[in-house]
Design an enzyme around this catalytic site. Structure first.
Site, short mmCIF file in Angstrom:
data_model
loop_
_atom_site.label_atom_id
_atom_site.label_comp_id
_atom_site.label_asym_id
_atom_site.label_seq_id
_atom_site.Cartn_x
_atom_site.Cartn_y
_atom_site.Cartn_z
N ASP A 51 0.89 -1.16 0.00
CA ASP A 51 0.00 0.00 0.00
C ASP A 51 0.93 1.21 0.00
O ASP A 51 1.55 1.52 1.02
CB ASP A 51 -0.89 0.00 1.25
CG ASP A 51 -1.89 1.15 1.25
OD1 ASP A 51 -1.58 2.21 0.67
OD2 ASP A 51 -2.98 1.00 1.83
N HIS A 52 1.03 1.88 -1.14
CA HIS A 52 2.09 2.89 -1.27
C HIS A 52 1.91 4.06 -0.32
O HIS A 52 2.87 4.77 -0.02
CB HIS A 52 2.22 3.38 -2.72
CG HIS A 52 1.11 4.27 -3.17
ND1 HIS A 52 -0.03 3.80 -3.79
CD2 HIS A 52 0.96 5.61 -3.11
CE1 HIS A 52 -0.82 4.81 -4.09
NE2 HIS A 52 -0.25 5.92 -3.70
N HIS B 291 -5.98 2.44 1.41
CA HIS B 291 -5.32 3.67 1.86
C HIS B 291 -5.99 4.28 3.09
O HIS B 291 -5.34 4.55 4.11
CB HIS B 291 -5.31 4.71 0.73
CG HIS B 291 -4.59 4.27 -0.50
ND1 HIS B 291 -3.56 3.36 -0.48
CD2 HIS B 291 -4.73 4.63 -1.80
CE1 HIS B 291 -3.11 3.18 -1.71
NE2 HIS B 291 -3.81 3.94 -2.53
#
Length: 490
Positions: free
Chosen positions: A175-176, A238
């Site tokens: 999950d960037h 996110h």
């Protein structure tokens, strides 16, 4: 020596994010001396063709961002390209994996990192073939892009299948947002500053707002996005990851599993909606034609790859609550949308107002104290306090104690994908999502998805360039609050 194998190597994510991040790590001396990079996709390319695409990707990144371009020279670029090669693979064809195995075996690599920048439907076939070709030994790691599954059941099926071939410590669900500097600073802010902990609970906090807004539309991802939507694409990962870090209890230490143990408790504590509650506490919308920065943009339904009568949401706002002692009764407002008025990602902690003002009621309608943590476009922390305006009498005003991280440190800013790639190479799982975290997040999302599927009238529309449907503002107004951009002083 590490061999980095990128499935989906010719895709949009590879071009925009992964390849530039890999090159930035190379330029800054963060990769192994004998590192090699193999791109994998179904297209019929040779090494030279793929290197031209890598060159174009890196060049565009350097032109658009000084962070990735710092230290780059023609010589370093050519050195990076020399480490780059390509394999044509159809993930469902076993024979296609044999050249990849030969290339990895002859490289002498003692570790391999397989990055699956593909749709989740290919995760299992790829890992099956990697295992069949003896490429996922104890030193191998597999990075999986979101979304992992479409609901709780499919996510669990994928995880169960992956664990047939891999140990949990080999699976890196990326999950960037967790790679952003400010997200890690959030952990430090919470657990390295003594004055915040006594205030971090239902007694002192009125509400929490977590908002991620984008000005872009679906761009070239129309077909993918229409089968995903904002709830799966942004909220399930996110926003819920940010919420879990804001709301988690102090872990016993900073080890990866200690942190993830506390995050999963938050996700399990989220109040699950009944169908009636979904209609009261969620808002979904879809953008129509409008203007962004003064330029006209088309509606979602006119985007390439999107059906003309699509009912897929591009905006979501949710009032969530956590059923535990610390947060009972405190609303957590989550919001995300495309084609919004500006690009931003913020966490706002609104503290409760003082119980009584000795300065009388003839004052401007000032907001209560708040802590604003900005993740993008700039990273900062602002604590808003009340002070006296200069002059006669006592007139209150808001003043921000501002920590701007760009000004506070001259150290190189590491982009999120670069940090996460390096963490995966080093075996650090702290910023990656564990299987039980993923399952708990889907368990909370599923009732919302189910209720929306049975509600054909609930999708609102909003003008591109706005802040979303008016119903999202009403969601907060019911609690006497407002989104940050909507607050107007008297």
């Amino acid at each position: 020596m590490t061999t980095f194998v990128l499935f989906g190597g010719t895709g949009d994510l590879a071009k925009r994010k992964i390849i530039p991040a890999l090159y930035s790590a190379f330029v800054n001396g963060r990769l192994d001396a004998n590192f090699s990079f193999i791109g994998v996709a179904r297209e019929a390319l040779d090494d030279a063709d793929f290197r031209q695409r890598v060159l174009a990707s890196v060049s565009a990144s350097i032109e658009g961002s000084s962070a990735n371009g710092g230290g780059s020279t023609p010589a370093t670029l050519q050195a990076f390209l020399a480490l780059t090669s390509y394999c044509k693979i159809d993930a469902r064809e076993a024979a296609d994996f044999e050249p990849l195995k030969q290339r990895i075996d002859t490289s002498g690599a003692n570790a391999a990192l397989f990055y699956l920048a593909t749709g989740p439907d290919l995760f299992i076939p790829v890992v099956q073939q990697l295992a069949a070709h003896e490429l996922v030994g104890d030193n191998a790691r597999v990075v999986l892009e979101k979304p992992l599954g479409r609901d709780a059941q499919s996510a669990r099926e994928i995880n169960a299948a992956l664990r047939t071939y891999l140990k949990e410590k080999q699976i890196y669900r990326i999950d960037h947002y967790l790679g952003k500097e400010m997200v890690q600073n959030l952990l430090v802010l919470r657990f390295a500053n003594s004055f915040l902990e006594p205030l971090w609970n239902r007694k002192w906090i009125q509400d929490v707002q977590i908002s991620i807004s984008e000005q872009v539309g679906v761009e070239s991802r129309g077909d993918f996005y229409d089968h995903t939507g904002a709830l799966r694409d942004m909220v399930q990962n996110h926003l819920l990851q940010l919420l879990s870090i804001v709301a988690m209890e102090p872990p016993v230490n900073a080890n990866p599993d200690a942190i993830r143990d506390e995050k999963v408790k938050v996700l399990r504590g989220l109040h699950k909606f009944t169908p009636e509650e979904v209609s009261k506490h969620t808002v979904r919308g879809q953008y129509r034609a409008g203007a962004i920065d003064g330029k006209p943009v088309i509606s979602y339904q006119a985007e390439p790859g999107v059906p003309a009568a699509s009912r897929t949401e591009t905006f979501v706002a949710i009032r969530a609550e956590i059923d535990n002692w610390r947060w009972a009764g405190v609303p957590f407002f989550l919001r995300t949308g495309k084609r919004m008025a500006s690009r931003s990602a913020e966490i706002t902690i609104n503290f409760k107002p003082i119980p009584y003002s000795i300065f009388g009621t003839n004052q401007r309608n000032l907001r209560s104290n708040r802590l604003v943590i900005s993740l993008q476009p700039e990273e900062s922390v602002e604590l808003f306090l009340k002070t006296k305006e200069p002059g006669e009498g006592i007139r209150l005003s808001d003043v921000a104690l501002n920590l701007d991280f760009a000004e506070a440190s001259t150290s190189r800013r590491v982009e999120s994908y670069e940090r996460l790639l390096l963490d995966a190479m080093h075996g650090d799982l702290t910023l990656f999502v564990r299987d039980d975290e993923l399952g708990a997040a889907w368990d909370w999302i599923d009732p919302i998805l189910s209720a929306w599927q049975g509600d054909s009238e609930g999708l609102k529309s909003y003008i591109s360039g706005s802040w979303g449907p008016a119903a999202a503002s009403y969601l907060l107004a019911q609690c006497g609050s407002a989104w940050g951009e909507e607050y107007v002083e008297d």
